[in-house]
Design a protein around this motif. Structure first.
Motif, PDB file in Angstrom:
ATOM      1  N   GLU A   1       0.990  -2.131   0.462  1.00  0.00           N
ATOM      2  CA  GLU A   1       0.006  -0.026   0.592  1.00  0.00           C
ATOM      3  C   GLU A   1       1.134   1.548   0.108  1.00  0.00           C
ATOM      4  OE1 GLU A   1      -4.307   0.344   1.591  1.00  0.00           O
ATOM      5  OE2 GLU A   1      -3.082   1.152   2.972  1.00  0.00           O
ATOM      6  N   SER A   2       1.852   1.341   0.246  1.00  0.00           N
ATOM      7  CA  SER A   2       3.184   2.868   0.674  1.00  0.00           C
ATOM      8  C   SER A   2       3.645   2.276  -0.872  1.00  0.00           C
ATOM      9  CB  SER A   2       4.307   2.483   1.944  1.00  0.00           C
ATOM     10  OG  SER A   2       3.368   2.638   3.145  1.00  0.00           O
ATOM     11  N   ASN A   3       3.543   1.617  -1.079  1.00  0.00           N
ATOM     12  CA  ASN A   3       4.855   1.616  -2.138  1.00  0.00           C
ATOM     13  C   ASN A   3       4.467   0.797  -3.569  1.00  0.00           C
ATOM     14  OD1 ASN A   3       6.939   2.647  -1.029  1.00  0.00           O
ATOM     15  ND2 ASN A   3       7.881   1.122  -0.116  1.00  0.00           N
ATOM     16  N   GLY A   4       2.980   0.840  -4.293  1.00  0.00           N
ATOM     17  CA  GLY A   4       2.708   0.300  -5.046  1.00  0.00           C
ATOM     18  C   GLY A   4       2.406   1.174  -6.076  1.00  0.00           C
ATOM     19  N   LYS A   5       3.159   2.099  -6.795  1.00  0.00           N
ATOM     20  CA  LYS A   5       3.044   2.784  -6.839  1.00  0.00           C
ATOM     21  C   LYS A   5       4.030   2.589  -8.548  1.00  0.00           C
ATOM     22  CE  LYS A   5       1.343   4.470  -3.365  1.00  0.00           C
ATOM     23  NZ  LYS A   5       1.842   5.441  -1.857  1.00  0.00           N
ATOM     24  N   ARG A   6       3.412   3.184  -9.164  1.00  0.00           N
ATOM     25  CA  ARG A   6       3.768   3.588 -11.029  1.00  0.00           C
ATOM     26  C   ARG A   6       4.352   4.759 -11.406  1.00  0.00           C
ATOM     27  NH1 ARG A   6       0.565   4.770 -15.486  1.00  0.00           N
ATOM     28  NH2 ARG A   6       2.062   3.858 -16.558  1.00  0.00           N
ATOM     29  N   VAL A   7       3.322   5.618 -10.568  1.00  0.00           N
ATOM     30  CA  VAL A   7       4.402   7.332 -10.658  1.00  0.00           C
ATOM     31  C   VAL A   7       5.024   7.239  -9.572  1.00  0.00           C
ATOM     32  CG1 VAL A   7       2.922   7.843 -12.375  1.00  0.00           C
ATOM     33  CG2 VAL A   7       1.958   8.467  -9.845  1.00  0.00           C
TER      34      VAL A   7
END
Length: 494
Positions: free
Chosen positions: A316-322
Motif C-alpha cells: 500500500e505504501s510503495n505499490g505505485k507506478r509514478v
C-alpha cells in the motif's frame, strides 16, 4: 554466491542482528549502493521525515508516526507546533482506561486495514511470550464485511460485559461503520440499555465529530491525527488493545522498542543503518535480477501474522507506478508474501529452490524459545537448524546429473535475528520494517504515505451495490457499470 559476499555482512541495531552474507552483494557493489543512496538524497529525506516536513506531498501532510512512540517527549514540531503534548495526553488516557476496565470479558475491536493488522499482530505475537500476564479479556478483531466473522464473534461474546472499540481514521470506512452498527444492534437485541451501550462504545479516530454523531460519548473518543497513516498507526490509540490486554507498561515497552529503532534510523550513517541496508539489498535484487516478489519468513509461530502486516505496509505504501514527480518509476514494491517457518518449508519453498523466479527472502528468527515447555530447547534447536539450512541451500544450491535434482542456488536472503520476542523487540521489528519501507520509497522516488489506488474500486462499488439492492436490470444502473459486471450483477439478481 561470491566467495566474499560483503566486507562486513553483520550489522546490529537495538540488539537486533542483520546478516546480509547470502545477498550475493560484494563489497564493490555495496559501495555503489551506498553511493546511490547518498546521491538520491536519502539522508535529507530522513531528516525531513523526523522534522515534520510535509513529505506526503500529494496530501500536503507530514508523516510523523514516529512521534507516537517518542517516549523521550522531546519536542516534535509540526508547522511550528509541538505535537507531543497531545500524544502524551493520549498515553495518559490509555493508562487511565487500563485501570478502569474491571469485569470486562470481551473486547470487540472493529477496524480494517491499518486499523486492524497492527493490533491484531501484536495481540497474537505477545500471547506467546512466556511469563507475560494477560488481563484475561477475550480480544476479538472484526474487520471483514462478511457476516461470518461477525457471527463467530457474537456467538462467544457476553453482551453485558463487552466493550467495543471502533477504529477508523475518517470514521466513514464502510466495512467498519456497518460492522459497528451490527454490533450495536446486537447489544440492543440483548436488552442492553441506551446508557449501557453508550458506556460500552469507544472510538479511535481523526474525525471526532463523526464519532459523536454515531453516538459515542466524547470521553470515550481517542484521537489520532491526519499526519498518521493508517498502516503506520498501531503506535497510536489504534494499539489500545495491546495496553488493555497486557497492561500499559507492556504498551510502553512496545513503543520503546520502536523509538529505539527510530533513533538508530535517524542518526546512524547510511553504511551502518539497518533499515537502509535492508532497503538497498532489495533494490540491488531488483536492479540485478529484476525480482518481482519478496518473502518474509519468520521462524516463530508467534509472528505468523507478520507477513500480512508487512503486505499492507509495503504494497500500500510503495505499490505505485509514478513517482513523487508524477513520472513513471522503474521500480516499486514487489509482491510480498510469507508465513511462519518451518510450516512454509512444507508449502511453497519448492518454488524458492527450483522455480524459475528469484525471490529474495528475509528469514526472521528469535534466539530464545517461545515457550517454557520442557521440550522447548530441543524443538527450538530444530527450528533454528531448519532456518539456517534453508538459507544455505538457497544460497549454494546443488549440482546433480539428474536435472530434476539440481538446485541452482544464488537465491538471496537476509537473516534477521532478535534476542527474544517480547513487546520491546516486537516494536523494534515493526519500526525496522516501517523505516525500511519509507527508505525504499525515497530510493524509488515514491510517496510512501498516500494510497490513491484503493479509491477507484470503492467508487465503483456504490452503483453496483445499488443495482444488487434494487434487483433491477444492471444495464439501467448507469454508465459506470460495464457489460461484464452488468452480466454478473444479473446472475446474482436472478
Amino acid at each position: 554466491m561470491p566467495s566474499k559476499p560483503s566486507a562486513n555482512p553483520i550489522h546490529t541495531a537495538v540488539d537486533v542482528i542483520l546478516d546480509t552474507a547470502y545477498q550475493g552483494i560484494d563489497a564493490q557493489a555495496w559501495d555503489g549502493l551506498f553511493a546511490q543512496a547518498h546521491k538520491s538524497g536519502l539522508e535529507q529525506f530522513i531528516t525531513d521525515l523526523f522534522a515534520g516536513k510535509h513529505v506526503n506531498a500529494s496530501e500536503n501532510r507530514a508523516a510523523l508516526h514516529s512521534a507516537l512512540r517518542n517516549l523521550s517527549k522531546s519536542p516534535v514540531l509540526l508547522d511550528g507546533e509541538d505535537v507531543m503534548p497531545a500524544v502524551s495526553d493520549v498515553w495518559r488516557r490509555i493508562d487511565s482506561l487500563c485501570n478502569q476496565w474491571v469485569g470486562v470479558t470481551d473486547v470487540i475491536h472493529i477496524g480494517i486495514g491499518g486499523s486492524d493488522f497492527g493490533p491484531r499482530l501484536a495481540i497474537e505475537a505477545l500471547s506467546h511470550v512466556p511469563g507475560l500476564q494477560s488481563r484475561g479479556m477475550r480480544m476479538h478483531f472484526l474487520s471483514n464485511i462478511d457476516t461470518a466473522e461477525l457471527a463467530r464473534i457474537l456467538q462467544r461474546a457476553q453482551p453485558n460485559s463487552t466493550r467495543v472499540i471502533i477504529v477508523s481514521k475518517s470514521f466513514t470506512t464502510l466495512e467498519t461503520t456497518m460492522n459497528a452498527k451490527a454490533v450495536v444492534n446486537w447489544l440492543k437485541d440483548n436488552d442492553c440499555t441506551s446508557g449501557q451501550i453508550a458506556h460500552s462504545l469507544f472510538a479511535v479516530t481523526a474525525n471526532i465529530a463523526a464519532a459523536k454523531t454515531f453516538g459515542i460519548e466524547e470521553d470515550n473518543i481517542y484521537p489520532f491525527w491526519d499526519w498518521v497513516g493508517g498502516r503506520y498507526s498501531v503506535w497510536s490509540a489504534v494499539g489500545l488493545p495491546i495496553a488493555l490486554q497486557y497492561g500499559f507498561k507492556t504498551f510502553q515497552d512496545f513503543l520503546a522498542g520502536a523509538h529505539a529503532m527510530d533513533l538508530h534510523f535517524r542518526s546512524a550513517p547510511l553504511e551502518e543503518n539497518l533499515p537502509v541496508i535492508m532497503a538497498l539489498a532489495l533494490l540491488y535484487q531488483q536492479q540485478t535480477h529484476d525480482i518481482k516478489s519478496f518473502a518474509a519468513i519468520p521462524y516463530a509461530d508467534a509472528l505468523d501474522g507478520f507477513p500480512k502486516w508487512l503486505q499492507q505496509l509495503d504494497m500500500e505504501s510503495n505499490g505505485k507506478r509514478v513517482g513523487r514527480d508524477g513520472k513513471p518509476v522503474k521500480f516499486s514494491s514487489p509482491v510480498v508474501f510469507g508465513s511462519s517457518g518451518s510450516n512454509a518449508q512444507h508449502s511453497y519453498f519448492q518454488l524458492f529452490h527450483q522455480g524459475t523466479e528469484t525471490i529474495p527472502i528475509d528469514f526472521i528468527a528469535v534466539r530464545k524459545p517461545m515457550s517454557d515447555r520442557p521440550e522447548a530447547v530441543a524443538h527450538h534447536r530444530i527450528l533454528m537448524s531448519n532456518c539456517l539450512a534453508q538459507a544455505q541451500a538457497l544460497a549454494h544450491g546443488k549440482d546433480a546429473k539428474n536435472p530434476n535434482e539440481v538446485y541452482p542456488g544464488k537465491r538471496p536472503s537476509n537473516l534477521l535475528l532478535l534476542p527474544e520476542l517480547n513487546a520491546f523487540y516486537l516494536g523494534a521489528l515493526l519500526a525496522l520494517y516501517e523505516n525500511r519501507t519509507v527508505a525504499l520509497g525515497a530510493l524509488w522516488n515514491i510517496n510512501s504515505f498516500d494510497q490513491p489506488g484503493v479509491e477507484l474500486g470503492k467508487v465503483l462499488a456504490k452503483p453496483i451495490e445499488q443495482a444488487l439492492a434494487s434487483g433491477s436490470d444492471a444495464i439501467e444502473a448507469g454508465d459506470s457499470i460495464d457489460d461484464v459486471t452488468a452480466a454478473r450483477i444479473n446472475y446474482l439478481n436472478s
